[in-house]
Design an enzyme around this catalytic site. Structure first.
Site, PDB file in Angstrom:
ATOM      1  N   ASP A 160       0.903  -1.140  -0.005  1.00 27.27           N
ATOM      2  CA  ASP A 160       0.089   0.014   0.060  1.00 27.27           C
ATOM      3  C   ASP A 160       0.885   1.293   0.140  1.00 27.27           C
ATOM      4  OD1 ASP A 160      -2.412   1.564   0.574  1.00 27.27           O
ATOM      5  OD2 ASP A 160      -1.366   1.811   2.424  1.00 27.27           O
ATOM      6  N   ASP A 196       0.097   5.119   0.823  1.00 29.49           N
ATOM      7  CA  ASP A 196      -0.029   6.090   2.068  1.00 29.49           C
ATOM      8  C   ASP A 196      -0.266   5.293   3.208  1.00 29.49           C
ATOM      9  OD1 ASP A 196      -0.184   7.993  -0.014  1.00 29.49           O
ATOM     10  OD2 ASP A 196      -2.091   7.636  -0.451  1.00 29.49           O
TER      11      ASP A 196
END
Length: 506
Positions: free
Chosen positions: A341, A343
């Protein structure tokens, strides 16, 4: 629910009408009810959602989750990973649970010692009383003697975690249960047969069902590769007729080769000898299948033509399996890729960030990624960017930030971004598996060879739905229940990468 036992029920299904009837027999049971029922919709290409009767779903606390048509092993893995009870009972969608089944299940599980990983239910296959059973019916009745059949099998979740669940390389409802049992025993657990009973009706068959069943020889080749020459003895399954099928196929090959050279005496002799041997072996095989059956015209015709082609099909599937699985390694193999992922995982979370100047890698990110690259893992990024759908930033803004991340942390093999909002109904936005599946395809690997590293529960759920592993790296945005439910939790990104490299992922 009593305080002494907590269990869930997982049901893989391809949408057969028998599913609702099975759930009705479960709903008719007395307490203690399962904490939840997870129905995994494993239809390859559903044209509509699989809906359960609302009242039945509420009564059983049942939910339907998409299984993506990857087979019962993958469907069961998805189901049990979504459960959090100490015991998970796998039940097929075509069984019937008689009165008292839950009482028997509870007694079986409470009687299981701490070293017991699983307790099998006893299967009963009702056969017609007014005639002899057909070949298909006799084959189904063999489930009564099958060991570790997951038509009704309760496993400790801890044991499933230790061995990474079912091997998803078994695409059919065949051998995946025996493989799991062997791996669980090898890990130091025991298995037992309980006292509860489950009814397994015979499903209707169509023409050529016994011929299609020969595809299981491909799975037998995988079993031999994984568990050695004597796997049948260890798994307590029959030895089958493969040696006879090989002989029959060889005779047919000799007959065909001889026919190709029929102009010579040697060719004619070979054709005659091979044809005679093939005829005798085929007749014997057909007679053995016809003798215990009803002997009506339809059954006899089915036995005759399938007996003529089953040997060749069985050998062909076995050779195909041998070639396909010639390099198979134990499940689950070391990962080949890590999908991150963005952020909150690779860089500090700046909501809806479209400004490259605000990119700030999390501590240790560069070193952790370099460690993964040196180990030969392929890297990718899977990121929800709903700010695009909300009009807060553009795809060009997202690309600019991604470019800055690469400038700071090095190259990634793929970037997969979902620009949709939560209500758009797309298949890519996490927790849906689309981003993970697409990123794995970009990197040239299967999702099961990937580890997804993220900071919230949707990252973990997306990984599980795609068949990948997952490691959660909590941040201030991570909910307590997401930490509790995660299969593996790392303290930071560097630790997550080390877990992936060590293969200790869930």
């Amino acid at each position: 629910m009593t305080g002494t036992l907590s269990y869930a029920v997982v049901v893989p299904t391809v949408g057969r009408p028998s599913l609702v009837r099975m759930l009705e027999t479960l709903a008719a049971q007395r307490e203690p009810r399962p904490v939840e029922v997870v129905v995994v919709d494993d239809r390859p290409a559903p044209d509509a959602p699989l809906d359960l009767p609302p009242g039945l779903a509420r009564e059983l606390r049942a939910r339907v989750v998409p299984g993506l048509g990857r087979g019962p092993a993958a469907a069961r893995n998805l189901g049990w990973r979504l459960c959090h009870t100490p015991w998970v009972c796998f039940v097929d969608d075509d069984v019937l649970l008689p009165d008292g089944w839950v009482d028997g299940l509870v007694d079986d599980l409470l009687a299981a010692p701490p070293t017991c990983a699983a307790v099998q239910g006893r299967l009963h296959v009702p056969l017609p009383r007014d005639r002899r059973p057909t070949d298909w019916e006799r084959s189904t009745a063999g489930l009564e003697q099958a060991r570790w059949a997951t038509a009704d099998m309760a496993y400790r979740r801890q044991a499933l975690l230790e061995v990474d669940g079912f091997d998803e390389r078994f695409p059919r409802a065949y051998r995946e249960d025996a493989d799991l049992a062997l791996r669980v025993v090898r890990a130091g657990w025991t298995l037992s047969v309980g006292k509860r009973s489950t009814t397994h009706p015979v499903r209707p068959s169509d023409r050529g069902a016994s011929l299609r069943a020969q595809r299981g020889n491909t799975d037998d080749a995988l079993m031999r590769r994984l568990h050695g020459r004597r796997w049948r003895d260890v798994a307590e399954v029959g030895h089958g007729r493969l040696p006879w099928h090989v002989a029959t196929t060889a005779a047919a090959a000799v007959a065909l080769a001889g026919s190709a050279f029929s102009g010579s005496r040697t060719g004619r002799v070979a054709a005659a000898a091979g044809g005679t041997a093939y005829g005798i072996l085929t007749a014997d095989f057909a007679a053995r299948r016809i003798a215990p059956g009803p002997k009506d015209a339809r059954e006899v015709r089915e036995m005759l033509w399938t007996s003529a082609v089953i040997p060749v099909a069985a050998v062909a599937h076995r050779v195909r399996g041998w070639w396909r699985h010639r390099s198979a390694q134990p499940w689950r193999p070391a990962p080949r890729a890590i999908l991150f992922d963005r952020d909150g995982t690779l860089v500090e979370d700046v909501p809806y960030n479209g400004d490259p100047a605000r990119v700030s890698p999390v501590p240790g990110a560069a070193e952790a990624l370099e460690r993964a690259r040196r180990a030969g893992l392929r890297l990718g990024v899977v990121s929800n960017q709903s700010g695009v759908a909300r009009g807060l930033l553009s795809l060009a803004d997202v690309q600019a930030v991604n470019t800055e991340v690469e400038a700071r942390l090095g190259p990634f093999g793929t970037w997969r971004v979902c620009p949709h909002g939560t209500n758009d109904g797309c298949e890519c936005r996490k927790p849906a598996p689309g981003l993970v599946i697409a990123a794995a395809r970009d990197l040239g690997v299967h999702p099961r060879d990937c580890v997804v590293v993220g900071d919230i529960g949707s990252d973990v759920v997306a990984a599980r739905a795609a068949g990948a592993s997952a490691v959660l790296v909590p941040t201030a945005a991570t909910l307590p229940e997401e930490v509790r439910d995660a299969p593996v939790v790392a303290t930071d990104l560097a630790s997550a990468v080390e877990l992936a490299l060590g293969g200790r992922h869930g």
